[in-house]
Scaffold this motif. Sequence first.
Motif, PDB file in Angstrom:
ATOM      1  N   TYR A 134     -25.520 -88.575  11.836  1.00 31.63           N
ATOM      2  CA  TYR A 134     -25.955 -87.188  11.653  1.00 31.63           C
ATOM      3  C   TYR A 134     -27.485 -87.086  11.707  1.00 31.63           C
ATOM      4  O   TYR A 134     -28.194 -87.963  11.189  1.00 31.63           O
ATOM      5  CB  TYR A 134     -25.488 -86.662  10.299  1.00 31.63           C
ATOM      6  N   TYR A 135     -27.971 -85.960  12.290  1.00 35.50           N
ATOM      7  CA  TYR A 135     -29.398 -85.683  12.344  1.00 35.50           C
ATOM      8  C   TYR A 135     -29.621 -84.195  12.107  1.00 35.50           C
ATOM      9  O   TYR A 135     -28.875 -83.361  12.647  1.00 35.50           O
ATOM     10  CB  TYR A 135     -29.982 -86.077  13.714  1.00 35.50           C
ATOM     11  N   PRO A 136     -30.644 -83.840  11.307  1.00 31.46           N
ATOM     12  CA  PRO A 136     -30.961 -82.411  11.149  1.00 31.46           C
ATOM     13  C   PRO A 136     -31.336 -81.804  12.499  1.00 31.46           C
ATOM     14  O   PRO A 136     -31.999 -82.437  13.327  1.00 31.46           O
ATOM     15  CB  PRO A 136     -32.156 -82.420  10.191  1.00 31.46           C
ATOM     16  N   ILE A 137     -30.929 -80.582  12.709  1.00 26.69           N
ATOM     17  CA  ILE A 137     -31.266 -79.879  13.942  1.00 26.69           C
ATOM     18  C   ILE A 137     -31.652 -78.452  13.580  1.00 26.69           C
ATOM     19  O   ILE A 137     -31.007 -77.804  12.751  1.00 26.69           O
ATOM     20  CB  ILE A 137     -30.092 -79.904  14.954  1.00 26.69           C
ATOM     21  N   THR A 138     -32.758 -77.966  14.165  1.00 24.04           N
ATOM     22  CA  THR A 138     -33.240 -76.609  13.922  1.00 24.04           C
ATOM     23  C   THR A 138     -33.606 -75.983  15.259  1.00 24.04           C
ATOM     24  O   THR A 138     -34.331 -76.593  16.050  1.00 24.04           O
ATOM     25  CB  THR A 138     -34.477 -76.611  13.006  1.00 24.04           C
ATOM     26  N   HIS A 143     -33.823 -93.735  16.503  1.00 23.54           N
ATOM     27  CA  HIS A 143     -33.972 -93.246  15.137  1.00 23.54           C
ATOM     28  C   HIS A 143     -32.728 -93.594  14.324  1.00 23.54           C
ATOM     29  O   HIS A 143     -31.603 -93.597  14.839  1.00 23.54           O
ATOM     30  CB  HIS A 143     -34.164 -91.726  15.139  1.00 23.54           C
ATOM     31  N   ASP A 144     -32.954 -93.843  13.029  1.00 23.16           N
ATOM     32  CA  ASP A 144     -31.827 -94.083  12.124  1.00 23.16           C
ATOM     33  C   ASP A 144     -31.204 -92.766  11.708  1.00 23.16           C
ATOM     34  O   ASP A 144     -31.910 -91.759  11.527  1.00 23.16           O
ATOM     35  CB  ASP A 144     -32.295 -94.841  10.873  1.00 23.16           C
ATOM     36  N   PRO A 145     -29.892 -92.729  11.544  1.00 23.94           N
ATOM     37  CA  PRO A 145     -29.238 -91.475  11.133  1.00 23.94           C
ATOM     38  C   PRO A 145     -29.592 -91.115   9.695  1.00 23.94           C
ATOM     39  O   PRO A 145     -30.086 -91.946   8.924  1.00 23.94           O
ATOM     40  CB  PRO A 145     -27.748 -91.790  11.294  1.00 23.94           C
ATOM     41  N   TYR A 146     -29.331 -89.865   9.331  1.00 23.21           N
ATOM     42  CA  TYR A 146     -29.625 -89.346   8.003  1.00 23.21           C
ATOM     43  C   TYR A 146     -28.375 -89.431   7.134  1.00 23.21           C
ATOM     44  O   TYR A 146     -27.240 -89.305   7.614  1.00 23.21           O
ATOM     45  CB  TYR A 146     -30.084 -87.890   8.092  1.00 23.21           C
ATOM     46  N   GLU A 147     -28.622 -89.644   5.856  1.00 24.32           N
ATOM     47  CA  GLU A 147     -27.538 -89.561   4.882  1.00 24.32           C
ATOM     48  C   GLU A 147     -27.290 -88.090   4.572  1.00 24.32           C
ATOM     49  O   GLU A 147     -28.220 -87.343   4.275  1.00 24.32           O
ATOM     50  CB  GLU A 147     -27.905 -90.310   3.600  1.00 24.32           C
TER      51      GLU A 147
END
Length: 768
Positions: free
Chosen positions: A728-732, A619-623
């Motif tokens: 960076y990646y969102p994590i929940t 996966h590509d990282p998030y801005e």
Amino acid sequence: KRWPAWEIDYDDIMATPRPAWGGAADISIKEDGLTRVALDIERKTEASVVRMTVSLASGGASERVEFDTRIDWYERETLLKVCVPTTTANDSAWYDLGLGAIKRGLNRDSLYEVPGHQWADLTSPDEVYGVALLNDCRYGWDHPTPDKLRLTLVHTPGISEGWDWVADERSQDNGHHELLFAVQGHTGDWREGEVVWQAARLNQPLLAFQTFAAGGKLGKTYSLLKVTDDNTTDPASPGVMVNAVKMAEQSDEIVVRLRELYGRAHNQVALAFDRAVKTAREVNGSEEEIGPAQIKDGQLVCSLTPFQPKAFAVTLEDPNVSLKGPVAVCLDLPYNIDGISVDADRCDGDFDGHGFSLVGELIPDTQTYCDIPFTFGPVTAGALNVVKCEGQTIALPAGKHDRVCLLAASVDGPATVQFDIDGRAHKVSLQDYAEPIGQWNNRLSDGELRENSEDIAPAYINRLPVAWYGPHRHTPECENEAYRFTYAFLLEFDLPENAKTLTLPSDSRVRILSATLVDNPYGETAPAQQLYDEADGLIVRIAADSSAFAGRATISMSSPIPNTAIRYTVDGSAPTLTSAHYTQPITVASTSTIRACGVRDGATGDYVASKTVSKLTLHDPYEVGKVTGGLTCKYYEGEWSNLPDFDTLAVVSTFVADTVAIPEMARDEDYGLTFQGYVKVPADGVYAFSISSDDGSRLKVGDTLLVDNDGLHGDYEMTGLIGLKAGYYPITAHMFQCKGGEALSMLIAGPTLPKQPIPAGMLFHTEE
């Protein structure tokens, strides 16, 4: 309903059984001899097979009909019982308790599936006649009606209410079972019918050994000991049983354990040995002294209260003859590696070439096995103490020796190798030092519990004698690896007269720990029958460096069974004798299902191992904008049995958490937590995220629901794999706690990260 793997409900026990074992029976005569007759009976359902050999023998064994039973069991949510219908109807039955017996009534809602050891008995109320059910390995019984006695053979539970995350409970006990039970008719009650003795004979059958001929003076019969008691009417079945005869743990005494069988007092019990008793003392189960014991006319004499156990430590008068033991010469070995480390320096040795070592504190200076001494090398740091075989030749000292004995093992799987004695070849199969020496049917495959019959690995037993073992080993990380058993096996070779050289194998997988020359003045004594279960399943194991990968995956295969070749495929098809022959690890560059089977004596085994490895797209990282350390945590209160929709609930408290864990301010029960923010991964690759919780939890990385660990359960860890590029990646993470224990943690492992709790330096949230 609630605990089906542990409990059986009264309503289920008392319900009308499903039809008796279905289908027409296939019956054939197995034996028709003068001393025993036997029938083979086979019954099937769509999923399972029961094979039973029913036999009746002459002599003392004629008191019982034996049912030697083999069950291949693949039913679901089913209890299998053997039911004995009798003409001795009685509202009460007797059950063996090991030390004593207990009388219980018919099934009732507070007492129905009851424990019993080797027998249960149903005798007519007038005690004229009775029927006993004897067994060697099952311990759950019930008495549903006055004329029926039942023994539980197999218990396969259903799915617990509210616990459906353990769906594999439905196939518990699926696989192969072997057991023995018998039916005995007798006059009188269970005491007069000698039920205890019949059960003992079933559980401790006579074992035959073959030995050398000797011209001794003792004749053709011999008795080590004999018990008589004042209540015995039949000397062949006294009311006192010898439970064990053994050498004492910390002395040269003989320990004898007795127990009273019939619930009657005995004022005069005499124990006569083959020689007069010299000293005697009463001891407890740990062989600690209780007090002196009485000796009368060279016999041990004692009294017993009803069902009482007693133990004694005795010494006997010196025998009239003495035997010369084996003469042994321990060899000096050309040690060339350090394979042993002590606890203070666990990284010192390397036994197998992978950094693992044997534990020095577990290795004695001299190990005695079957009266043969074996000496070991030094265990000090850096000392050479193991021979890695490279074809070395060892000179044998002159003298009278009839065999050479080695303590040896292989590494990296079993090995078939050749030793040479004066140029004469001796081929042997050697087992791996850290492989289990056997296992029963195994439902664990590729890290998962399997439910289908073809996925259950068959049983195997490797039969090389174990001369030394260690209950743990040292790891390359300098840790103690508990319960990873290590072994050294006994190899024996006959020596020709005046043998001069022993040449070791030219195989670097073989390790030698010790060697001893032996001159035995007596011939060998060997069992004339198998002493334990036979199992020879062809097992193959498939391992990968990861079940998901980004570039290439390395696949290795092995078998713990010596002389087993491996055939495999990588396209998911069934392997055959013409499939690829495994010789070394292979690599795959795309999603693949590897299937492998063992081959021996030109035939493939029935079991096929399978493992799927998946190639993941990164996966590509998030801005992200401006972030700061920690995750945003929200705390809720409420009672749930599954994760609620937290977006619809009122937040009790909001704070920043450095890690995913239960905060101190949370109450003990009935609350929920959400963690939200970003995780920063340091390098491209496949990452494993694990969340462990009690009760339910859920983890999402980016747009992927990676772990769903919802529901009511104890502390339970689940893992998900995902391919990520650095960034960076969102994590929940969501979690709820209901009643009872509580736990929450989250871990990560990746290309540059060993498995660990996610460090605070990898967790961030957006400033508001």
